[in-house]
Design an enzyme around this catalytic site. Structure first.
Site, PDB file in Angstrom:
ATOM      1  N   CYS A   2      -4.684  -7.254 -12.101  1.00  0.00           N
ATOM      2  CA  CYS A   2      -5.691  -7.860 -12.945  1.00  0.00           C
ATOM      3  C   CYS A   2      -4.726  -8.970 -13.256  1.00  0.00           C
ATOM      4  O   CYS A   2      -3.610  -8.814 -13.813  1.00  0.00           O
ATOM      5  CB  CYS A   2      -6.104  -7.122 -14.271  1.00  0.00           C
ATOM      6  N   ARG A  27      -4.062 -11.190  -8.212  1.00  0.00           N
ATOM      7  CA  ARG A  27      -3.837  -9.941  -8.921  1.00  0.00           C
ATOM      8  C   ARG A  27      -5.094  -8.789  -8.927  1.00  0.00           C
ATOM      9  O   ARG A  27      -5.048  -7.838  -9.231  1.00  0.00           O
ATOM     10  CB  ARG A  27      -3.389 -10.193 -10.223  1.00  0.00           C
ATOM     11  N   TRP A  74      -8.830  -6.032 -11.188  1.00  0.00           N
ATOM     12  CA  TRP A  74      -8.797  -4.905 -10.252  1.00  0.00           C
ATOM     13  C   TRP A  74      -8.801  -3.624 -10.897  1.00  0.00           C
ATOM     14  O   TRP A  74      -8.407  -3.150 -11.536  1.00  0.00           O
ATOM     15  CB  TRP A  74      -7.337  -5.146  -9.611  1.00  0.00           C
ATOM     16  N   ASN A  98      -4.518  -5.964 -18.792  1.00  0.00           N
ATOM     17  CA  ASN A  98      -4.066  -5.713 -17.479  1.00  0.00           C
ATOM     18  C   ASN A  98      -3.202  -4.355 -17.463  1.00  0.00           C
ATOM     19  O   ASN A  98      -2.393  -4.149 -18.399  1.00  0.00           O
ATOM     20  CB  ASN A  98      -2.981  -6.971 -16.997  1.00  0.00           C
ATOM     21  N   GLY A  99      -3.523  -3.379 -16.778  1.00  0.00           N
ATOM     22  CA  GLY A  99      -2.791  -2.172 -17.021  1.00  0.00           C
ATOM     23  C   GLY A  99      -3.667  -0.797 -17.064  1.00  0.00           C
ATOM     24  O   GLY A  99      -4.798  -1.014 -16.754  1.00  0.00           O
ATOM     25  N   GLU A 479       4.315  -0.466  10.165  1.00  0.00           N
ATOM     26  CA  GLU A 479       3.892  -1.958   9.686  1.00  0.00           C
ATOM     27  C   GLU A 479       2.672  -2.124  10.198  1.00  0.00           C
ATOM     28  O   GLU A 479       1.686  -2.657   9.884  1.00  0.00           O
ATOM     29  CB  GLU A 479       4.968  -2.799   9.790  1.00  0.00           C
ATOM     30  N   LYS A 483      -0.792  -2.742   8.579  1.00  0.00           N
ATOM     31  CA  LYS A 483      -1.621  -4.314   8.668  1.00  0.00           C
ATOM     32  C   LYS A 483      -3.133  -3.912   9.360  1.00  0.00           C
ATOM     33  O   LYS A 483      -3.939  -4.381   8.559  1.00  0.00           O
ATOM     34  CB  LYS A 483      -0.763  -5.284   9.629  1.00  0.00           C
ATOM     35  N   GLU A 486      -5.309  -2.407   6.518  1.00  0.00           N
ATOM     36  CA  GLU A 486      -5.388  -2.914   5.297  1.00  0.00           C
ATOM     37  C   GLU A 486      -6.561  -4.063   5.557  1.00  0.00           C
ATOM     38  O   GLU A 486      -7.220  -4.351   4.764  1.00  0.00           O
ATOM     39  CB  GLU A 486      -4.154  -3.616   5.132  1.00  0.00           C
ATOM     40  N   HIS A 502       5.036  16.678  18.185  1.00  0.00           N
ATOM     41  CA  HIS A 502       5.074  17.606  17.157  1.00  0.00           C
ATOM     42  C   HIS A 502       3.813  17.604  16.545  1.00  0.00           C
ATOM     43  O   HIS A 502       3.965  18.067  15.163  1.00  0.00           O
ATOM     44  CB  HIS A 502       6.179  17.172  16.171  1.00  0.00           C
ATOM     45  N   LYS A 602      -3.049  -8.571  -4.393  1.00  0.00           N
ATOM     46  CA  LYS A 602      -1.752  -8.925  -3.921  1.00  0.00           C
ATOM     47  C   LYS A 602      -0.471  -8.413  -4.722  1.00  0.00           C
ATOM     48  O   LYS A 602       0.482  -7.973  -4.010  1.00  0.00           O
ATOM     49  CB  LYS A 602      -1.736 -10.463  -3.702  1.00  0.00           C
TER      50      LYS A 602
HETATM   51  O1  M6R Z   1       4.738  -7.526  -3.933  1.00  0.00           O
HETATM   52  P1  M6R Z   1       5.488  -6.247  -3.190  1.00  0.00           P
HETATM   53  O2  M6R Z   1       6.288  -6.608  -2.043  1.00  0.00           O
HETATM   54  O3  M6R Z   1       6.314  -5.473  -4.114  1.00  0.00           O
HETATM   55  O4  M6R Z   1       4.256  -5.572  -2.923  1.00  0.00           O
HETATM   56  C1  M6R Z   1       4.346  -4.309  -2.053  1.00  0.00           C
HETATM   57  C2  M6R Z   1       3.291  -3.663  -1.483  1.00  0.00           C
HETATM   58  O5  M6R Z   1       2.351  -3.801  -2.481  1.00  0.00           O
HETATM   59  C3  M6R Z   1       2.693  -4.806  -0.446  1.00  0.00           C
HETATM   60  O6  M6R Z   1       3.823  -5.316   0.655  1.00  0.00           O
HETATM   61  C4  M6R Z   1       1.555  -4.287   0.509  1.00  0.00           C
HETATM   62  O7  M6R Z   1       1.707  -2.948   0.985  1.00  0.00           O
HETATM   63  C5  M6R Z   1       0.844  -5.310   1.342  1.00  0.00           C
HETATM   64  N1  M6R Z   1      -0.133  -5.857   0.896  1.00  0.00           N
HETATM   65  C6  M6R Z   1       1.057  -4.999   2.818  1.00  0.00           C
HETATM   66  O8  M6R Z   1       0.600  -5.940   3.781  1.00  0.00           O
END
Ligand code: M6R
Length: 607
Positions: A2, A27, A74, A98-99, A479, A483, A486, A502, A602
């Protein structure tokens, strides 16, 4: 998560608040709202969904008033609809938050018993009622706010506005960041300095436990005991320009394409390529005598740390403990006095990473951070900061921040190796030369984009995808899966290739493509064995390798994509691009919201 903004000035503030909220949309973007005091009354406009919906609402029904608060959400408590959108009102009190207020249920029951009626499912509304209750009992807005703040448990940044006093805002911070901006006859509150950058570059960051009484011409900051405190005024370097997409369809696409340049800038900040030397600031610890390194981060940033574990241990013989920050913060890990901690974060605001940092601070361990957003809380609370020079990353899926984090970590691993005497001069020069080639190699990979796009068209027909890799390609497999999940919402798993037998091998069938990331390296043959195991069970393999790997794989694949030859040390940086492009194009084929995928934000400032 937020974003919050509050402005008290001499002109209509609603359009200014929306402008600031645009800079905070990273945010959260479930819903948004603005409230002002219009003709002596609290008035608000709110809208479900992205900020553009609120803008349309305000265009149809503008808000006047020279004091106001705004929010981009958010959702934590309550579905993301208009009712639950901030600002919330109770009596003469308006609030944005926010929080998370952890004791909101208890407070809500207490207030309900006193006759308060709640119209939302949020934790935030409870705070507005608590303050309003104090005012009804005869307290001034400041007294009521202070009394309420003392009762709140959890992490929060809050801005309060009061009908009846158009020269008063109250801001409070306990966890998520809150900055005060100082203008000419105008004062601002915002979740970060970027939000305030169109209005002022003079900012004061509140510290945890601080609350501030903000007026047009004055600011008074107090600590959690109510005692006045001084916090420094700083000149922010945040730019007021809203970054645009250029000729790209999405920020993510633009950010993928920026990588050769930003990797180059970042590496050049830590390595002197002309002289084949390491060029870095002094550290608050000595790599030569360090027993261990503790690394902690979240999401993609964590995965960059996982790659670096292989580098630090292999080249510098320095043992690394690496943890996901949400686990580390509660694990109560004993830290040796002769260790150092490294935190990696694009935003520098991730709640779990920050809490882990503070745990290490409490243990007396020196703290280094690798952060993209200058002036962020993690940067400010570290003993030393190694900035990634990726520039603003807007797409929620992290791309260029990841490869820049890898660039910093590779440079640090080299430094550790040199200072510990675990590599000779010749090897050091060779590894620096290898790193100097990363930007050029990344450019070459971008030229393969059409291949990845075609492959993405195929991937978009599947419901599940498995990624496999060994050694530093294992974090890349994780990763790749992260990606893809996400932004395309396709279920994906990343596995260490050797772990396949395994358990996950049971999943292999024609419906689950297996993407194998395997540059031709020391253990390439082991990856080939794992591919044979997949092929023998009818699995469809997509192999990403180099020319030698393609020649030696000797296994039938659905697709083999041949990457440029890459020195083993820099392979994780260069091989990050294919997994990003695959996820990006798959998401485009799926028609998802690439830059702002559902349910995400983000910057993750709640735990
Ligand atoms: O701002 P940060 O790098 O601390 O954020 C960490 C994760 O929230 C961030 O890398 C998230 O996993 C990404 N959206 C992945 O693409």
């Amino acid at each position: 998560m937020c974003g919050i903004v509050a402005i008290i000035g001499g002109r209509p503030v609603a359009p200014l608040i929306v402008d600031a909220l645009k800079r905070l949309e990273y945010r959260g973007y479930d819903s948004a709202g603005v409230a002002t005091i219009e003709n002596g009354r609290l008035a608000r406009r709110r809208a479900e969904g992205k900020l553009v919906n609120l803008e349309a609402r305000l265009e149809a029904e503008p808000l006047s008033g020279t004091i106001g608060i705004g929010h981009t959400r958010w959702a934590t408590h309550g579905v993301p609809n208009e009712t639950n959108a901030h600002p919330h009102f109770a009596g003469d009190v308006a609030i944005v938050h926010n929080g998370i207020i952890e004791n909101f249920a208890e407070l809500r029951s207490e207030l309900a018993a006193k006759g308060h009626v709640f119209s939302t499912q949020t934790d935030t509304e409870v705070v507005a009622h608590l303050v309003s209750e104090g005012i009804s009992g005869g307290s001034s807005p400041q007294e009521a706010a202070f009394a309420a703040l003392k009762r709140l448990e959890g992490a929060f940044a809050i801005a309060l506005m009061f009908r009846g006093d158009e020269d008063l805002l109250i801001g409070a911070r306990n966890g998520p960041p809150l900055a005060i901006g100082h203008g000419e006859g105008e004062t601002y509150l915002g979740s970060d300095a970027i939000a305030l950058s169109p209005f002022t570059n003079q900012v004061t960051y509140l510290e945890d436990g601080d609350w501030a009484v903000v007026r047009r011409d004055s600011v008074k900051i107090c600590d959690m005991n109510g005692s006045p405190v001084e916090r420094p005024r700083q000149t922010s370097v945040a730019t007021s320009f809203l970054v645009d997409k250029g000729n790209h369809r999405h920020f993510m696409e633009k950010e993928i394409h920026e990588q050769p340049e930003v990797i180059s800038h970042t590496l050049a900040n830590y390595l002197d390529f002309a002289n084949g030397a390491i060029r870095q600031p002094e550290l608050p610890f000595d790599f030569a005598t360090l027993d261990r390194l503790t690394i902690s981060a979240c999401g993609t940033a964590y995965l960059s740390g996982l790659v670096s574990k292989y580098w630090f241990e292999r080249f510098a013989r320095l043992p690394v403990d690496i943890d996901i920050a949400s686990e580390f913060r509660y694990r109560e890990m004993p830290l040796s006095k002769n260790s150092a901690a490294v935190f990696i974060s694009q935003s520098g605001e991730t709640a779990d990473s920050l809490a882990s940092l503070r745990y290490c601070r409490g243990e007396g361990v020196p703290i280094a951070s690798i952060v993209n957003v200058q002036g962020s809380t993690i940067a400010r609370e570290s003993d030393i900061v190694f900035p990634t020079l990726a520039g603003p990353e807007i797409g929620v899926a992290s791309t260029k921040a990841f490869t820049c984090q890898l660039s910093v970590l590779a440079s640090l691993a080299l430094r550790a190796a040199r200072e510990r005497g675990t590599i000779d001069n010749e090897t050091e020069r060779k590894l620096i030369r290898a790193l100097s080639e990363a930007p050029r190699l990344a450019s070459q990979v971008l030229r393969l984009e059409e291949r990845f796009r075609e492959l993405a068209r195929e991937l978009s027909h599947y419901k599940h995808v498995l990624y496999l890799g060994r050694d530093t390609s294992y974090p890349l497999a994780l990763e790749g899966a992260l990606k893809l999940k996400e932004i395309s919402y396709i279920h994906a798993e990343g596995y260490a290739a050797g772990e396949l037998k395994h358990g996950p091998i049971a999943l292999i069938d024609e419906e689950m493509p297996v993407i194998v990331i395997a540059p031709h390296d020391r253990i390439f043959d082991k990856s080939v064995s794992n591919m044979q195991e997949v092929a023998a069970r009818g699995g469809k393999i997509i192999l990403i390798t180099d020319a030698t790997g393609a020649e030696k794989a000797n296994v039938s694949t659905l697709e083999t994509i041949v990457m440029p030859d890459v020195p083993e040390f820099v392979a994780p940086i260069v091989y990050a691009l294919p997994v990003q492009m695959l996820a990006y194009h798959t998401a485009v084929f799926m028609g998802t919201d690439v830059d702002q995928p559902r349910n995400l934000a983000k910057s993750v400032t709640v735990e």
